[in-house]
Design a protein around this motif. Structure first.
Motif, PDB file in Angstrom:
ATOM      1  N   ARG A  25     -10.965   1.097  44.122  1.00  0.00           N
ATOM      2  CA  ARG A  25     -10.553   0.967  45.520  1.00  0.00           C
ATOM      3  C   ARG A  25      -9.605  -0.211  45.702  1.00  0.00           C
ATOM      4  NH1 ARG A  25     -16.577   2.000  48.218  1.00  0.00           N
ATOM      5  NH2 ARG A  25     -16.777   4.154  47.504  1.00  0.00           N
ATOM      6  N   SER A  26      -8.572  -0.236  44.890  1.00  0.00           N
ATOM      7  CA  SER A  26      -7.650  -1.377  44.874  1.00  0.00           C
ATOM      8  C   SER A  26      -6.378  -1.101  45.670  1.00  0.00           C
ATOM      9  CB  SER A  26      -7.294  -1.724  43.423  1.00  0.00           C
ATOM     10  OG  SER A  26      -8.439  -1.996  42.665  1.00  0.00           O
ATOM     11  N   GLU A  27      -6.502  -0.323  46.736  1.00  0.00           N
ATOM     12  CA  GLU A  27      -5.323   0.049  47.522  1.00  0.00           C
ATOM     13  C   GLU A  27      -4.533  -1.157  48.018  1.00  0.00           C
ATOM     14  OE1 GLU A  27      -8.249   1.430  47.799  1.00  0.00           O
ATOM     15  OE2 GLU A  27      -8.046   3.615  47.770  1.00  0.00           O
ATOM     16  N   SER A  28      -5.222  -2.255  48.333  1.00  0.00           N
ATOM     17  CA  SER A  28      -4.520  -3.416  48.881  1.00  0.00           C
ATOM     18  C   SER A  28      -3.636  -4.106  47.849  1.00  0.00           C
ATOM     19  CB  SER A  28      -5.528  -4.423  49.448  1.00  0.00           C
ATOM     20  OG  SER A  28      -6.411  -4.877  48.436  1.00  0.00           O
ATOM     21  N   ASP A  31       0.403  -1.456  45.324  1.00  0.00           N
ATOM     22  CA  ASP A  31       1.867  -1.409  45.416  1.00  0.00           C
ATOM     23  C   ASP A  31       2.516  -2.508  44.577  1.00  0.00           C
ATOM     24  OD1 ASP A  31       1.763   0.767  47.072  1.00  0.00           O
ATOM     25  OD2 ASP A  31       1.986  -0.375  48.934  1.00  0.00           O
ATOM     26  N   GLU A  32       1.990  -3.713  44.718  1.00  0.00           N
ATOM     27  CA  GLU A  32       2.532  -4.830  43.942  1.00  0.00           C
ATOM     28  C   GLU A  32       2.301  -4.617  42.450  1.00  0.00           C
ATOM     29  OE1 GLU A  32       2.344  -9.735  43.936  1.00  0.00           O
ATOM     30  OE2 GLU A  32       1.133  -8.567  45.344  1.00  0.00           O
ATOM     31  N   LEU A  33       1.137  -4.087  42.107  1.00  0.00           N
ATOM     32  CA  LEU A  33       0.813  -3.856  40.705  1.00  0.00           C
ATOM     33  C   LEU A  33       1.763  -2.860  40.058  1.00  0.00           C
ATOM     34  CD1 LEU A  33      -1.131  -4.068  38.234  1.00  0.00           C
ATOM     35  CD2 LEU A  33      -2.406  -2.167  39.255  1.00  0.00           C
ATOM     36  N   ASP A  35       4.712  -1.998  40.925  1.00  0.00           N
ATOM     37  CA  ASP A  35       6.065  -2.570  40.813  1.00  0.00           C
ATOM     38  C   ASP A  35       6.206  -3.362  39.523  1.00  0.00           C
ATOM     39  OD1 ASP A  35       7.057  -1.514  43.150  1.00  0.00           O
ATOM     40  OD2 ASP A  35       6.625  -3.296  44.365  1.00  0.00           O
ATOM     41  N   VAL A  36       5.197  -4.179  39.235  1.00  0.00           N
ATOM     42  CA  VAL A  36       5.216  -4.992  38.010  1.00  0.00           C
ATOM     43  C   VAL A  36       5.158  -4.095  36.779  1.00  0.00           C
ATOM     44  CG1 VAL A  36       3.903  -6.665  36.637  1.00  0.00           C
ATOM     45  CG2 VAL A  36       4.220  -7.026  39.099  1.00  0.00           C
ATOM     46  N   LEU A  37       4.271  -3.109  36.810  1.00  0.00           N
ATOM     47  CA  LEU A  37       4.150  -2.212  35.663  1.00  0.00           C
ATOM     48  C   LEU A  37       5.424  -1.415  35.438  1.00  0.00           C
ATOM     49  CD1 LEU A  37       0.499  -0.862  36.101  1.00  0.00           C
ATOM     50  CD2 LEU A  37       1.308  -2.790  34.731  1.00  0.00           C
ATOM     51  N   GLY A  38       6.061  -0.984  36.526  1.00  0.00           N
ATOM     52  CA  GLY A  38       7.324  -0.262  36.394  1.00  0.00           C
ATOM     53  C   GLY A  38       8.400  -1.106  35.743  1.00  0.00           C
ATOM     54  N   ASP A  39       8.496  -2.376  36.166  1.00  0.00           N
ATOM     55  CA  ASP A  39       9.470  -3.287  35.548  1.00  0.00           C
ATOM     56  C   ASP A  39       9.171  -3.475  34.068  1.00  0.00           C
ATOM     57  OD1 ASP A  39      10.744  -3.618  37.950  1.00  0.00           O
ATOM     58  OD2 ASP A  39       9.788  -5.534  38.436  1.00  0.00           O
ATOM     59  N   TRP A  40       7.908  -3.644  33.748  1.00  0.00           N
ATOM     60  CA  TRP A  40       7.540  -3.878  32.344  1.00  0.00           C
ATOM     61  C   TRP A  40       7.825  -2.655  31.484  1.00  0.00           C
ATOM     62  CZ3 TRP A  40       3.143  -2.312  29.203  1.00  0.00           C
ATOM     63  CH2 TRP A  40       3.035  -3.037  28.009  1.00  0.00           C
ATOM     64  N   LEU A  41       7.511  -1.487  31.985  1.00  0.00           N
ATOM     65  CA  LEU A  41       7.781  -0.264  31.230  1.00  0.00           C
ATOM     66  C   LEU A  41       9.279  -0.070  31.004  1.00  0.00           C
ATOM     67  CD1 LEU A  41       5.229   2.163  32.902  1.00  0.00           C
ATOM     68  CD2 LEU A  41       5.258   1.516  30.489  1.00  0.00           C
ATOM     69  N   SER A  42      10.083  -0.498  31.958  1.00  0.00           N
ATOM     70  CA  SER A  42      11.530  -0.340  31.838  1.00  0.00           C
ATOM     71  C   SER A  42      12.151  -1.293  30.827  1.00  0.00           C
ATOM     72  CB  SER A  42      12.205  -0.564  33.200  1.00  0.00           C
ATOM     73  OG  SER A  42      11.775   0.376  34.140  1.00  0.00           O
ATOM     74  N   SER A  43      11.458  -2.406  30.548  1.00  0.00           N
ATOM     75  CA  SER A  43      12.089  -3.458  29.761  1.00  0.00           C
ATOM     76  C   SER A  43      11.553  -3.623  28.349  1.00  0.00           C
ATOM     77  CB  SER A  43      11.921  -4.808  30.488  1.00  0.00           C
ATOM     78  OG  SER A  43      10.542  -5.138  30.591  1.00  0.00           O
ATOM     79  N   ARG A 114      -1.875 -11.313  40.408  1.00  0.00           N
ATOM     80  CA  ARG A 114      -0.438 -11.300  40.701  1.00  0.00           C
ATOM     81  C   ARG A 114       0.308 -11.890  39.513  1.00  0.00           C
ATOM     82  NH1 ARG A 114      -0.567 -13.805  46.831  1.00  0.00           N
ATOM     83  NH2 ARG A 114      -1.184 -11.885  47.922  1.00  0.00           N
ATOM     84  N   THR A 115       1.184 -11.089  38.943  1.00  0.00           N
ATOM     85  CA  THR A 115       1.931 -11.549  37.784  1.00  0.00           C
ATOM     86  C   THR A 115       3.302 -10.899  37.801  1.00  0.00           C
ATOM     87  OG1 THR A 115       1.825 -11.847  35.378  1.00  0.00           O
ATOM     88  CG2 THR A 115       1.023  -9.742  36.251  1.00  0.00           C
ATOM     89  N   SER A 116       3.991 -10.950  36.664  1.00  0.00           N
ATOM     90  CA  SER A 116       5.335 -10.383  36.578  1.00  0.00           C
ATOM     91  C   SER A 116       5.521  -9.732  35.217  1.00  0.00           C
ATOM     92  CB  SER A 116       6.389 -11.481  36.757  1.00  0.00           C
ATOM     93  OG  SER A 116       6.330 -12.394  35.667  1.00  0.00           O
TER      94      SER A 116
END
Length: 345
Positions: A25-28, A31-33, A35-43, A114-116
């Motif tokens: 139940r990590s809806e809050s 979105d931020e998570l 975003d970070v995972l998408g950036d990491w997968l792309s790089s 929260r990370t990057s």
């Protein structure tokens, strides 16, 4: 579009890092998570496995939609029941290994951290260069300064366990041992701090340390302690890279002392520390149980003695009730086991 670490026919290279996220139940935070995972997968040459333990189909659909561009390198699964953290991680690891082959490392990341993408990559770089079995960032609270209490820990001993149970962790130093949590002053200037235990909220684990998975003796609150013990046993070490910082928001649901939360609280405050102490020291669980029960009695006595100074507000009266409830639970404590389904007995 061909992603880093992926061939033109959709297959993947042998060497990859597997990042596993277990949500509940990590809806809050989702979105931020993603975003970070998408950036990491792309790089980089990474793979992501996400499992939702609450049965929330809407959360899973949101993750799948956001990471659709990297679908060949993601696994997104839904559990109808809460299997617990370790079983969920191990199930996703097994599926990833079957799908892509064995990973070179496993990265655990909680959704409330929260990370990057850069921090995730840097953890892997430190591990590659310096060879540690487990590498973690420095975890801080929302204020950006206070060190998360799980980030830099010494192993349990009997005096630390007793101090924790009576509700005064800092009392350990008056019992002739150092505080369980290390301080900023102990970091030094190297940017590396070797610790006994770091937080499973965010850590990179080398594949030979991870083996076939995390310890499932308890559904939660033991895994990070045991995997760090495992790394030390294999002479690979555990290090916090203090130049890499992530924010651990933390959860509040586990703080409740309602009767329905008794098993959860005992796992956190007694079962996990006791079993971790037994792992490190070879000590008897019976001795550990005696420490917990005695600590419970002391907790009750201290709460009663302090009550005249604190019983001035409704909040203070709630504090006394919490201490008496916890103390009574500790006094009746027994070492718990869990069945194959994960239920505590």
């Amino acid at each position: 579009m061909t992603l880093a670490g992926e061939t033109t026919d959709g297959s993947v290279n042998d060497s990859y890092a597997l990042l596993v996220v277990v949500t509940y139940r990590s809806e809050s935070h989702i979105d931020e998570l993603v975003d970070v995972l998408g950036d990491w997968l792309s790089s980089g040459a990474g793979r992501v496995a996400i499992v939702e333990n609450s049965g929330s189909k809407s959360l899973i659909r949101a993750v799948e939609k956001h990471l659709a561009f990297a679908a060949p390198r993601t696994l997104v699964r839904l559990n109808d029941v809460n299997s617990g953290f370790a079983p969920a991680v191990n199930a996703m690891f097994a599926e990833a290994r079957s799908t892509w082959g064995p990973p070179e490392r496993v990265i655990l990341l909680n959704p409330d951290v929260r990370t990057s993408s850069a921090t995730i990559t840097s953890l892997c770089d430190v591990q590659d260069r310096e060879g540690y079995g487990i590498v973690a960032p420095l975890l801080v609270g929302e204020d950006g300064h206070t060190i998360d209490r799980g980030s830099m820990r010494r192993r349990w001993n009997k005096r630390r366990l007793f101090a924790e149970v009576i509700g005064i962790p800092k009392a350990a130093k008056f019992l002739g041992t150092r505080d369980r949590n290390l301080s900023r002053q102990e970091m030094g200037a190297s940017g590396r701090l070797t610790v006994d235990i770091t937080s499973g909220a965010f850590m990179a684990i080398r594949s030979d340390i991870f083996g076939d998975g995390l310890d499932e003796r308890l559904p939660m609150y033991l895994e990070d302690q045991e995997i760090c013990y495992r790394s030390h046993q294999l002479k690979s070490g555990v290090v916090v890279a203090s130049n890499l910082v992530a924010t651990h928001l933390g959860g509040e649901s586990r703080k409740s002392n309602l009767k329905s939360q008794r098993a959860l609280r005992m796992m956190e405050l007694a079962d996990a520390p006791l079993r971790s102490w037994a792992d490190w020291s070879g000590g008897s669980l019976g001795v550990g149980r005696l420490i917990v029960r005695t600590g419970g009695l002391v907790r009750v006595i201290l709460a009663i003695l302090m009550s005249p100074l604190r019983l001035r507000t409704r909040e203070s009266r709630s504090w006394l009730k919490d201490q008496l409830v916890l103390g009574s639970w500790f006094m009746r404590y027994r070492v718990r086991r869990h069945s194959a389904s994960g239920d505590l007995r």
